[in-house]
Design an enzyme around this catalytic site. Structure first.
Site, PDB file in Angstrom:
ATOM      1  N   ARG A  34      45.261  35.525  39.004  1.00  0.00           N
ATOM      2  CA  ARG A  34      44.944  34.287  39.734  1.00  0.00           C
ATOM      3  C   ARG A  34      46.179  33.698  40.419  1.00  0.00           C
ATOM      4  NH1 ARG A  34      40.854  32.547  35.646  1.00  0.00           N
ATOM      5  NH2 ARG A  34      42.273  31.004  34.814  1.00  0.00           N
ATOM      6  N   ARG A  38      43.890  28.267  43.259  1.00  0.00           N
ATOM      7  CA  ARG A  38      43.910  26.808  43.350  1.00  0.00           C
ATOM      8  C   ARG A  38      45.234  26.152  43.001  1.00  0.00           C
ATOM      9  NH1 ARG A  38      38.801  25.647  39.742  1.00  0.00           N
ATOM     10  NH2 ARG A  38      39.494  27.636  38.858  1.00  0.00           N
ATOM     11  N   ARG A  47      40.990  27.245  52.226  1.00  0.00           N
ATOM     12  CA  ARG A  47      39.651  27.380  51.643  1.00  0.00           C
ATOM     13  C   ARG A  47      38.787  26.132  51.860  1.00  0.00           C
ATOM     14  NH1 ARG A  47      37.736  29.249  46.908  1.00  0.00           N
ATOM     15  NH2 ARG A  47      35.934  28.094  47.643  1.00  0.00           N
ATOM     16  N   ASP A  83      36.156  38.144  43.836  1.00  0.00           N
ATOM     17  CA  ASP A  83      35.565  37.603  42.613  1.00  0.00           C
ATOM     18  C   ASP A  83      34.793  38.738  41.955  1.00  0.00           C
ATOM     19  OD1 ASP A  83      34.829  34.781  41.217  1.00  0.00           O
ATOM     20  OD2 ASP A  83      33.156  36.179  41.044  1.00  0.00           O
ATOM     21  N   TYR A 158      27.132  38.034  32.566  1.00  0.00           N
ATOM     22  CA  TYR A 158      26.672  37.068  33.574  1.00  0.00           C
ATOM     23  C   TYR A 158      25.223  37.336  33.972  1.00  0.00           C
ATOM     24  CZ  TYR A 158      31.299  35.035  34.362  1.00  0.00           C
ATOM     25  OH  TYR A 158      32.490  34.361  34.204  1.00  0.00           O
TER      26      TYR A 158
END
Length: 351
Positions: A34, A38, A47, A83, A158
């Site tokens: 990562r 962010r 983004r 992702d 998921y």
């Protein structure tokens, strides 16, 4: 690049790939899970207003985001910005990444009939990946690009739960209660994942990492019986390309040996197990990646250096070591702390 071809020479002699191959390095290479994300103001800016999945499908945007931490932190490898659910979306699974929640699947897979949702992935389904990696490898030059995919168990969790879970009760109920359906689900996901990694390697990725983020929820016997065959199938499918294969999960201290056995060349270690102990568990013939606790970066620079020194000392006897965090960079991490960390590791390990 096709199977059995030698890797591109521009990245072949990089510190990162040398460490993955357990060869002598000029310094311990560093990259962060990562690292593109962010924690970077430039990431938040590009983004802005663009949903996550859409941002993964825009080659120019993917290129810019992937390059941002390389420019800022001087890391030794870039990781392809994507992702883990991208290949599922690409084959038509009705899912979305909801801010503050994560991937949410509209029609969870609970029965054999539901498996029909999972068709094969073709390169045409993810042509934007091929385009983005072409752009990236031209920009990166001698800096390796790491390809990226979610492992069959984590994708299955998921799909079966319908979204993020802390307990995985539906997934485990299927695994224990209908082992044949579970095995078929993971086998199908292994094929999709392998196809997704092949696209990235053939487009120019120098290494690949399989993220089995949630597999630490399993006991070793369950992992060996119900998960390892699918992960091994993925690693075997890309073995012929000759690129290093990294395997990482969270809370996997009890699984480290099996995760290496599944076919990884490099085993990622979270912060719970010191690297010298991890090496004992994994056994010889594998490089290790890790493993500073991501929360350490919120401490003082002196504390960060002290904890980093502990990681480097524990790694001193390893055959190959890639420095990383024990999990992804947290969104509120100060980017300067990461830049200082890269510089510290490079300086302290210069040979």
């Amino acid at each position: 690049m096709s199977a059995n071809q030698t890797p591109p020479t521009a990245t072949y002699d990089s510190a990162f790939l040398k460490a993955c191959r357990r060869e002598p390095v000029p310094h311990t290479p560093v990259w962060f899970m990562r690292q593109a994300g962010r924690s970077l103001p430039e990431y938040r800016k590009v983004r802005e207003g663009i949903p996550m999945l859409e941002s993964c499908m825009r080659p120019e945007l993917v290129t810019e985001i992937t390059l941002q931490p390389v420019r800022r932190h001087d890391v030794d490898a870039a990781i392809y910005f994507s992702d883990i659910v991208v290949p599922l979306k690409a084959i038509g699974i009705d899912l979305d990444i909801k801010p503050g929640v994560g991937p949410v699947v509209e029609n969870p897979i609970r029965t054999r009939a539901d498996l029909a949702q999972l068709r094969d992935l073709t390169p045409e389904d993810v042509s934007y990946v091929t385009e983005a990696i072409g752009l990236l490898t031209r920009e990166l030059g001698a800096t390796p690009l790491i390809g990226f995919a979610g492992a069959p168990f984590t994708l299955a969790s998921y799909l079966v739960e319908g979204g993020p879970s802390r307990t995985y009760e539906n997934s485990k109920a299927m695994m224990y209660g209908d082992p044949e359906l579970w095995a078929d689900l993971l086998d199908r996901l292994a094929d999709i994942t392998a196809a997704f990694l092949k696209v990235q390697i053939e487009a120019g990725a120098s290494a690949v990492q399989l993220f089995d983020s949630w597999v630490g929820s399993l006991a070793p016997a369950d992992y060996r019986r119900s998960v390892m065959p699918a992960s091994a199938k993925v690693f075997e499918a890309v073995a012929g390309y000759g690129v290093p294969r990294i395997h990482f999960g969270v809370g996997t201290g009890e699984l480290l040996n099996l995760m290496g056995e599944a076919g990884a060349d490099v085993v990622g270690v979270d912060w719970r197990v010191p690297l010298d102990e991890a090496a004992r568990r994994v056994g010889p013939g594998k490089a290790l990646q890790g493993n500073l606790d991501p929360t350490v970066l919120f401490a003082t620079p002196e504390a960060v250096e002290a904890k980093t020194r502990e990681v480097l000392d524990a790694a001193a006897g390893l055959e190959g070591h890639v420095f990383n965090l024990g999990h992804g960079v947290m969104p509120s991490t100060d980017p300067d702390a990461l830049t200082r960390l890269v510089e510290y590791v490079h300086t302290q390990t210069a040979r």
